[in-house]
Design a protein around this motif. Structure first.
Motif, short mmCIF file in Angstrom:
data_model
loop_
_atom_site.label_atom_id
_atom_site.label_comp_id
_atom_site.label_asym_id
_atom_site.label_seq_id
_atom_site.Cartn_x
_atom_site.Cartn_y
_atom_site.Cartn_z
N GLY A 339 -22.06 30.85 2.57
CA GLY A 339 -20.74 31.46 2.55
C GLY A 339 -20.85 32.92 2.14
N SER A 340 -19.71 33.55 1.91
CA SER A 340 -19.71 34.97 1.58
C SER A 340 -18.61 35.28 0.58
CB SER A 340 -19.52 35.82 2.84
OG SER A 340 -18.29 35.50 3.46
N GLY A 341 -18.69 36.47 0.00
CA GLY A 341 -17.66 36.92 -0.93
C GLY A 341 -17.56 36.03 -2.15
N GLU A 342 -16.35 35.95 -2.70
CA GLU A 342 -16.13 35.18 -3.93
C GLU A 342 -16.36 33.69 -3.73
OE1 GLU A 342 -15.65 36.53 -6.85
OE2 GLU A 342 -15.68 38.53 -5.98
N SER A 343 -16.26 33.22 -2.50
CA SER A 343 -16.41 31.79 -2.24
C SER A 343 -17.85 31.37 -1.97
CB SER A 343 -15.54 31.38 -1.04
OG SER A 343 -15.95 32.08 0.12
N ALA A 344 -18.78 32.33 -1.99
CA ALA A 344 -20.19 32.02 -1.73
C ALA A 344 -20.72 31.03 -2.77
CB ALA A 344 -21.02 33.29 -1.75
N VAL A 345 -21.51 30.08 -2.31
CA VAL A 345 -22.06 29.02 -3.17
C VAL A 345 -23.58 29.17 -3.25
CG1 VAL A 345 -22.33 26.53 -3.48
CG2 VAL A 345 -20.18 27.46 -2.57
N ALA A 346 -24.13 29.06 -4.46
CA ALA A 346 -25.57 29.12 -4.66
C ALA A 346 -26.19 27.75 -4.39
CB ALA A 346 -25.89 29.57 -6.07
N VAL A 347 -27.18 27.71 -3.51
CA VAL A 347 -27.85 26.46 -3.15
C VAL A 347 -29.35 26.60 -3.46
CG1 VAL A 347 -28.39 24.88 -1.28
CG2 VAL A 347 -26.17 26.05 -1.32
N PRO A 348 -29.94 25.64 -4.21
CA PRO A 348 -31.37 25.74 -4.54
C PRO A 348 -32.24 25.70 -3.29
CG PRO A 348 -30.27 24.10 -5.91
CD PRO A 348 -29.30 24.48 -4.84
N THR A 349 -33.30 26.49 -3.30
CA THR A 349 -34.25 26.51 -2.18
C THR A 349 -35.43 25.58 -2.41
OG1 THR A 349 -35.53 28.32 -3.14
CG2 THR A 349 -33.66 28.92 -1.71
N GLY A 350 -35.58 25.11 -3.65
CA GLY A 350 -36.75 24.30 -3.99
C GLY A 350 -37.86 25.12 -4.62
N GLU A 351 -37.71 26.44 -4.64
CA GLU A 351 -38.69 27.31 -5.28
C GLU A 351 -38.26 27.62 -6.71
OE1 GLU A 351 -39.28 30.81 -2.99
OE2 GLU A 351 -39.55 29.74 -1.09
#
Length: 496
Positions: A339-351
């Motif tokens: 997503g983008s802007g204020e609604s962007a969500v952080a998702v783990p990459t596994g690293e």
């Protein structure tokens, strides 16, 4: 009608209310019944003397010419986060204390410090004594990280650290370990930048502020040279403002560590974002990608301390030393954004990434706590459920500030929010939702009960004795004040 003044405080002075407390109960009851059809002075109680409490009181007093407002505070000193939260090197923000003092000096306002609502007196007892009760007690707890090792020595909440250098009595014995060269602050809001700035500011500059003597001494001997501010999302989602960022960039003896790769291509992205976010991002881009001016470059070359922003990182574990009794690092999960802007969500990459550090400060937000088990409270959001400050399903009970909307915004946000709540009270007084034909005696009816419980209140004039002692002690060393940390000493000074 004159007797009504004594019983319900229909006059604007406090002396008549005090007289009512000394009348025989049978006399008070009889006169109260006799005059029950008369309209009494609206009695409003505000719980908490921080910005939310004082702004609520200000609006009520300004727009209602008879209302009596009593402000209750658990500490012997007023002003809440203005005194204990605002950074010591931001004295201009504390100027609101001047207008709060004017409010407290009104003959229709009284301050009662050293009273803990929920312990010394219940909300229900306040509701019996007042036509309206406004809860403005703020957010007094920390959000937990919920990861392994967060209770190890070397890990602190930013709230406790701020309280330590700002003189909050409960944090005076924190004694943070500043022996590590690297500190990590989890969070990228204004509080995080305040903490980073205080850690890295040359002690000679702090000596002119109202920072506490013991914390100044500790910071003067600090080994911290590098501070990382960690955020789970990217540059477009930081929560700090441009003023705090500019202060960090211009901090004497310090240089920023901003990775160019974090900002490449952002100029095109920010073309249509709101102006405050655009200006903030442009300043980060400039510092990361553009060659500094000659003077700035010279300052950064000679800098002995540094700070940086780590984006797209979430803490997963505090790493203990070989003895298992001290934090020596932190493990961060590497994220990507969806997503983008204020609604962007952080998702783990596994690293993952490990950062060596001996000082870790959690600045992921505050939360409010319920003041009474019988009152509605949304534990998930940490707020009192309300509509325009009116507490749901509890007539005559209101809330303002962080306990109303959550721990967000700056002082002016709290001001507007508190004005809205005060207006709800005024509207309910005007419409008759709050029945002022019923006598409500206010503080005089509670004074004897509190004294029986061993609670002795501190008035605003008592606080001014504490204030005079602090400013006198501060002037001896060239500071605006030297805060008193010991509660018993505060009370001794108040009783002089």
């Amino acid at each position: 009608m004159g007797a009504r003044w004594w019983i319900c405080g229909v006059s604007s002075g406090r002396n008549l209310r005090s007289l009512a407390a000394r009348l025989h109960p049978a006399v008070v009851l009889g006169l109260g019944k006799l005059l029950s059809t008369a309209s009494s002075t609206p009695q409003v109680c505000v719980v908490g003397s921080g910005p939310a409490g004082f702004y609520t009181a200000q609006h009520l007093l300004k727009h209602h010419k008879q209302v009596q407002v009593d402000i209750y505070e658990k500490l012997p000193v007023p002003f809440g986060l203005v005194r204990f939260g605002v950074a010591p090197d931001h004295p201009e923000v504390k100027n609101v204390i001047n207008s709060f003092t004017q409010t407290a000096h009104s003959d229709r306002c009284a301050f009662y410090g050293n009273i803990t609502v929920g312990k010394d007196v219940t909300v229900e007892e306040l509701q019996q004594a007042y036509h309206a009760v406004v809860l403005s007690y703020g957010a007094e707890d920390n959000r937990m990280l919920g990861i392994s090792g967060e209770h190890l020595p070397g890990v602190y909440s930013a709230r406790a650290f701020v309280g330590w250098y700002n003189g909050l009595p409960e944090n005076q014995n924190l004694e943070p370990d500043l022996s590590s060269e690297t500190a990590v602050i989890l969070g990228q809001g204004n509080v995080a930048l305040d903490v980073a700035r205080i850690l890295l500011t040359p002690p000679d500059l702090l000596r002119k502020t109202d920072i506490t003597a013991h914390s100044l001494e500790a910071i003067a001997h600090s080994k911290v040279k590098r501070v990382w501010l960690v955020g789970r999302r990217g540059p477009l989602q930081v929560a700090f403002t441009i003023k705090e960022l500019r202060e960090m960039i211009n901090l004497p003896g310090t240089k920023p560590l901003l990775r160019p790769g974090d900002f490449e291509g952002l100029r095109d992205v920010i073309k249509d974002v709101p102006r405050p976010r655009k200006r903030l991002t442009e300043l980060m881009i400039k510092s990361a990608l553009e060659k500094p001016y000659e003077r700035e470059a010279a300052r950064w070359v000679s800098a002995t301390r540094e700070w940086g922003l780590k984006f797209l990182r979430s803490p997963t574990e505090i790493l203990p030393g070989v003895n298992g009794k001290q934090a020596v690092g932190i493990r961060l999960a590497v994220n990507r954004l969806e997503g983008s802007g204020e609604s962007a969500v952080a998702v783990p990459t596994g690293e993952f990434e490990n950062v060596e550090c001996g000082l870790i400060l959690s600045s992921i937000g505050y939360k409010s706590l319920p003041i009474a088990p019988s009152l509605p409270f949304d534990a998930k959001q940490g707020i009192i459920p309300n509509s325009m400050g009116r507490v749901h399903n509890v007539p005559g009970l209101y809330c303002s500030g962080w306990v109303k909307r959550g721990p967000t915004g700056v002082i002016i946000t709290t001001m507007n929010d508190s004005f809205d709540t005060a207006q709800s009270v005024l509207d309910d007084l005007s419409s008759g939702v709050l029945d002022t034909s019923i006598c409500k005696p206010g503080f005089p009816s509670l004074k004897e009960m509190l004294q029986h419980r061993g609670v002795h209140s501190v008035s605003f004039s008592d606080w001014e004795k504490i204030n005079a002692a602090e400013t006198a002690k501060g002037s001896e060393v060239g500071k605006p004040r030297e805060k008193i940390l010991d509660l018993q000493l505060m009370l001794q000074l108040a009783r002089q």
